[in-house]
Design an enzyme around this catalytic site. Structure first.
Site, mmCIF file in Angstrom:
data_model
loop_
_atom_site.group_PDB
_atom_site.id
_atom_site.type_symbol
_atom_site.label_atom_id
_atom_site.label_comp_id
_atom_site.label_asym_id
_atom_site.label_seq_id
_atom_site.Cartn_x
_atom_site.Cartn_y
_atom_site.Cartn_z
ATOM 1 N NE ARG A 25 -3.451 -2.298 2.820
ATOM 2 C CZ ARG A 25 -3.173 -3.504 3.316
ATOM 3 N NH1 ARG A 25 -1.974 -3.789 3.773
ATOM 4 N NH2 ARG A 25 -4.118 -4.436 3.364
ATOM 5 C CG HIS A 52 -5.603 -9.070 2.172
ATOM 6 N ND1 HIS A 52 -5.774 -9.416 0.859
ATOM 7 C CD2 HIS A 52 -5.492 -7.721 2.178
ATOM 8 C CE1 HIS A 52 -5.773 -8.335 0.111
ATOM 9 N NE2 HIS A 52 -5.593 -7.289 0.888
ATOM 10 C CE1 TYR A 73 -9.310 -24.805 12.264
ATOM 11 C CE2 TYR A 73 -7.324 -24.824 13.610
ATOM 12 C CZ TYR A 73 -8.699 -24.743 13.501
ATOM 13 O OH TYR A 73 -9.462 -24.601 14.631
ATOM 14 N NE ARG A 98 -3.374 -3.829 -0.879
ATOM 15 C CZ ARG A 98 -2.654 -4.667 -0.142
ATOM 16 N NH1 ARG A 98 -1.332 -4.710 -0.287
ATOM 17 N NH2 ARG A 98 -3.221 -5.457 0.728
ATOM 18 C CG HIS A 121 -5.137 0.946 -3.686
ATOM 19 N ND1 HIS A 121 -4.426 0.701 -2.524
ATOM 20 C CD2 HIS A 121 -6.093 -0.007 -3.755
ATOM 21 C CE1 HIS A 121 -4.934 -0.351 -1.910
ATOM 22 N NE2 HIS A 121 -5.948 -0.796 -2.633
#
Length: 177
Positions: A8, A140, A149, A118, A115
């Site tokens: 970012r 994220h 998991y 990205r 942006h």
């Protein structure tokens, strides 16, 4: 760097020299720059805990990164990697003209925002990467339920960056691509 790491603007603006690992072609994202309505700049934690992360970049960019560090970054280990036009902290407002000029020079028409790089980085990295690996690379934290998991396979971030490097070599017309 933005297109090949997916960082970012605030993450790039807060990078320090000590966050750049030129031996392993990687960046360490530790913070993100924010700007108050008063114009004051400050560093804050990334958007989520997942935002603190190492991000590999194609080794093919190392000469450019080293040249940038030598000629344009702030001094010392805590010097900012990217500076504004007068040598101060990079701000969205002092970057806007440079961004528009770069888009014009590259003949990129339309309303393309910084942006969007990205999104480009995420799209380029998709090939061969799992959703979990992309989430880790991009910082994220969701979708948490489906991925809680799963773990990133060791070394895959380097493989992703190497694959991006292959794209660079192909575009440059290097023989070994």
């Amino acid at each position: 760097m933005a297109a090949f790491t997916g960082l970012r603007f605030g993450e790039l603006a807060s990078l320090r020299r000590r966050d750049v690992d030129t031996e392993n072609a990687a960046l360490m994202v530790r913070r993100s720059q924010a700007e108050m309505q008063t114009g004051a700049l400050f560093d804050k934690a990334p958007k989520s805990d997942a935002g603190v992360r190492p991000v590999a970049f194609p080794a093919e960019l190392l000469p450019d990164v080293k040249q940038h560090l030598d000629g344009f970054a702030g001094p010392g280990r805590d010097g900012h990697v990217f500076l504004g036009p007068q040598g101060g902290r990079l701000r969205r407002s002092n970057f806007r003209d440079d961004w528009v000029n770069a888009r014009t020079k590259a003949d990129i028409a339309g309303d393309v925002h910084f942006h969007d790089l990205r999104h480009t980085g995420n799209t380029l990295a998709v090939s061969g990467a799992s959703l979990r690996e992309l989430m880790t690379r991009m910082g994220h934290s969701t979708p948490r339920a489906a991925l809680i998991y799963q773990h990133v396979v060791s070394g895959r971030d380097r493989e992703i960056a190497d694959q991006l490097g292959s794209m660079i070599r192909k575009e440059r017309g290097d023989v070994d691509s």
